[in-house]
Design a protein around this motif. Sequence first.
Motif, short mmCIF file in Angstrom:
data_model
loop_
_atom_site.label_atom_id
_atom_site.label_comp_id
_atom_site.label_asym_id
_atom_site.label_seq_id
_atom_site.Cartn_x
_atom_site.Cartn_y
_atom_site.Cartn_z
N CYS A 217 0.83 -1.21 0.00
CA CYS A 217 0.00 0.00 0.00
C CYS A 217 0.86 1.27 0.00
O CYS A 217 0.53 2.26 -0.65
CB CYS A 217 -0.93 0.00 1.21
N SER A 218 1.97 1.23 0.70
CA SER A 218 2.88 2.38 0.71
C SER A 218 3.43 2.65 -0.70
O SER A 218 3.56 3.81 -1.12
CB SER A 218 4.03 2.12 1.68
N SER A 219 3.73 1.59 -1.44
CA SER A 219 4.22 1.75 -2.80
C SER A 219 3.14 2.33 -3.71
O SER A 219 3.41 3.18 -4.56
CB SER A 219 4.69 0.40 -3.36
N LEU B 162 -7.66 -6.68 -3.08
CA LEU B 162 -6.61 -6.80 -2.06
C LEU B 162 -7.17 -6.97 -0.65
O LEU B 162 -6.62 -7.74 0.15
CB LEU B 162 -5.71 -5.56 -2.13
N LEU B 163 -8.27 -6.27 -0.32
CA LEU B 163 -8.68 -6.16 1.08
C LEU B 163 -10.03 -6.78 1.42
O LEU B 163 -10.25 -7.18 2.57
CB LEU B 163 -8.71 -4.67 1.48
N VAL C 66 -4.81 -3.20 9.61
CA VAL C 66 -5.31 -1.87 10.00
C VAL C 66 -4.49 -0.78 9.32
O VAL C 66 -5.03 0.21 8.81
CB VAL C 66 -5.27 -1.71 11.53
N THR C 67 -3.17 -0.94 9.31
CA THR C 67 -2.30 0.06 8.68
C THR C 67 -2.60 0.18 7.19
O THR C 67 -2.68 1.30 6.65
CB THR C 67 -0.82 -0.34 8.87
N ALA C 68 -2.77 -0.94 6.51
CA ALA C 68 -3.04 -0.91 5.07
C ALA C 68 -4.39 -0.26 4.78
O ALA C 68 -4.49 0.61 3.89
CB ALA C 68 -3.01 -2.34 4.52
N VAL C 69 -5.41 -0.63 5.55
CA VAL C 69 -6.76 -0.11 5.29
C VAL C 69 -6.82 1.39 5.57
O VAL C 69 -7.37 2.16 4.78
CB VAL C 69 -7.79 -0.88 6.13
N LEU D 149 -13.27 -2.37 12.84
CA LEU D 149 -12.38 -1.83 11.80
C LEU D 149 -13.05 -0.67 11.08
O LEU D 149 -12.43 0.38 10.85
CB LEU D 149 -12.01 -2.94 10.81
N LEU D 150 -14.32 -0.82 10.73
CA LEU D 150 -15.02 0.26 10.03
C LEU D 150 -15.19 1.49 10.92
O LEU D 150 -15.08 2.63 10.45
CB LEU D 150 -16.39 -0.24 9.54
N ASN D 151 -15.45 1.28 12.22
CA ASN D 151 -15.56 2.41 13.15
C ASN D 151 -14.25 3.18 13.24
O ASN D 151 -14.25 4.41 13.36
CB ASN D 151 -15.98 1.92 14.54
#
Length: 513
Positions: free
Chosen positions: A321-323, A343-344, A360-363, A395-397
Amino acid sequence: MFRKNKSDGYLNMRRKSWRWVLDLNNLGMFLSRFDGQSKLLVGSLMSGASGGLRALDVFHRQQRANPDMSLGPFIETLCQDEVPCPHPGAQTLTVKPLVCLFPALFKQNLLSFIYLIHSVLPPTSVLCLLKCLSQDPHPNPWISALGRQLRRSLGVHDEEPLYTPLCSQRLKELSQRLVVSGETGGWAKCLTGPTEESGSQSASGLSELGTQRKRKVSFVTVDSGGEEETGQQSKRIKMDVCGNECVSAEEQNANEETSERLERDVSVLQIKELLENQTEWDQSSVDVFKVLNDCDPAQVEVLCTSLSLSDLPEQMLPKLCSSVLTLTPDLSYSTTATLIKSLLLDKVLSLSEPASRSLVTAVTSLCSHYPRPMCHALIGQVLMEKNIGNPQAELLNRLIESCLDSHYRLLLLQMTFKVAWSEAVLSIIHSLLDSKPDLNEEVFTQFTAQLVSQGPQFTKSVKFAKIMLTVLTKYSSHVTAPHKHSLSGCLTLNETFLKKSLQAALKRIAHTK
């Protein structure tokens, strides 16, 4: 008519996408013959018109890392015999050197690269490679010329000129068009003999010189009898030039399309190798993701499938995701939505416990940069699932609280009007209301109607009661007399410990219209 054209365009797009997959499979089969270092060279040689220089840069870096590195295995692999995939309807199998199965762009870049470093290569290896290339049943003039030039550089006597007979003929035809005032010059002087002139022709040419200067005519009118012939010749020349330009334009477009497809294929293979190898990524590794900006939505979908992004280990997600976030320009909505979904989505739907730190970091990183595709491709899709639980809701919250502004929170609240409510969805709705989205009268009316309709099945739900309490306290200014009347009927059904608090909050809303 419009629907038919639209359907035809979609089918053509799908055919191109799957034809790209077939080319990718063939390319993957060829690359499997090489070792790791040679694969990088092959990828560089297939990366567009500047592939030769890119390969030279890769070669120099490999030499710095390993001074004993040799190109011997690379050339030997190219010279190995290979049985190509037979064409449909073919009755016999043929055997060709592997180098002959690569596209013309690769061969041109390969010979340019070899020419730049031939002084450090064994001449026998280079000559063996040139011999293999000569077995191509449909030789390319540029490749043939590069091969002959390379032989000359190696000291091999070759009487055959670098240009083909057809090229020589075209140059002579061009020189004839450069004739001015019956004299020859430039290319004409190099490729043709002197033109005989009569006195009358010279005189006629001089008499019309002034008129030609004014009209800026390129051809000299010799005499009255020759004017018509010169005019017809001029027309023929213009038609020939126009035809050649059309053919050149078509060839150029075909070459550009081939080059773009090859760059995509190589980038996909490089991405796959990056994802499979647990190594650190440098800037060159990140650059391979630029292929996403060159793909249409159908190709992105095929790319994600071929890379098996849905099965990617979660610890790789932040790096990937950073890329993607470093790409410029930003990805389009359709490309990002397809990528997020591939991907998710499966990873989020399959959660049975709180999401990992990597997920969590990616999303959150993607949601902060691409909120709209995230709302539609991930959050909206999760809300439509009937069996989501607390891990998905948590996660959505988190996304609602930290990544989305008021506009997108309002969008998600409206999405909840179209899905079946559950305890997990109630948790998400409560988080949305706590974030105070900018509700207008129309949306608030729709929401209260939804509350009243859903009330009978959540009479014992504390989460539903908390949503009602939030509406009656934080949004009391939105409550009108019709709203108060309908909500009062809903409260009478409530069986939780918050019932008295709800009734008291409703009574405090006294000045409603």
